[in-house]
Design an enzyme around this catalytic site. Structure first.
Site, PDB file in Angstrom:
ATOM      1  N   HIS A  50       0.844  -1.213   0.000  1.00 36.80           N
ATOM      2  CA  HIS A  50       0.000   0.000   0.000  1.00 36.80           C
ATOM      3  C   HIS A  50       0.865   1.243   0.000  1.00 36.80           C
ATOM      4  CE1 HIS A  50      -3.171   2.823   1.428  1.00 36.80           C
ATOM      5  NE2 HIS A  50      -3.987   1.942   0.893  1.00 36.80           N
ATOM      6  N   TYR A  51       1.376   1.702  -0.930  1.00 38.95           N
ATOM      7  CA  TYR A  51       1.632   1.187  -2.270  1.00 38.95           C
ATOM      8  C   TYR A  51       3.133   1.140  -2.408  1.00 38.95           C
ATOM      9  CZ  TYR A  51      -3.205   2.703  -2.757  1.00 38.95           C
ATOM     10  OH  TYR A  51      -4.552   2.894  -2.573  1.00 38.95           O
TER      11      TYR A  51
END
EC number: 4.2.1.59
Length: 142
Positions: A50-51
């Site tokens: 993420h991410y």
């Protein structure tokens, strides 16, 4: 005021889901609130997905950190010591900015309503004095 080992004596949460590193101020007599923080490290597990190219702390984990701050206050009260805090819902949730590796996520949660084992906390998370997340957190103590 409370270091991580003392927080672990109060909360049942453990790594990787313990999201409050230190409590800097707490009142369980009058206003019923906690101020604390989470140091957001680049090594957090959630940043793997993420991410990977632009790591951002998930909003739900910001709310969880606020809930844990509130739980420290509630579970520090004699009648709730050793109990389990349970999420019952959220209202008025707003995300205002990203939380990224290297940030110190400052947490403030005030218990604004408590009736028996059920209550409402108002939480505000900030980075460098700017609000990044705010929420009303509904909880029960089991």
């Amino acid at each position: 005021m409370l270091k991580i080992e003392e927080i672990k004596e109060i909360l049942p949460h453990r790594y990787p889901f313990l999201l409050i590193d230190r409590v800097t101020e707490m009142d369980i007599e009058e206003k019923l609130f906690v101020k604390g923080y989470k140091n957001v490290s680049a090594n957090e597990q959630f940043f793997q997905g993420h991410y990977p190219q632009e790591p951002i702390m998930p909003g739900v984990l910001q709310i969880e950190a606020l809930a844990q701050a509130g739980a420290v206050a509630i579970l520090s009260m004699e009648k709730f010591k050793g109990k389990t805090p349970l999420f019952a819902g959220t209202n008025k949730v707003r995300f205002k900015a990203k939380v990224v590796p290297g940030d110190r996520l400052d947490l403030y949660c005030e218990i604004v309503k408590l009736k028996g084992p059920i209550g409402i906390g108002k939480g505000i998370a900030s980075v460098d004095g700017k609000t990044v997340c705010e929420a009303e957190i509904l909880f029960a103590i089991g």
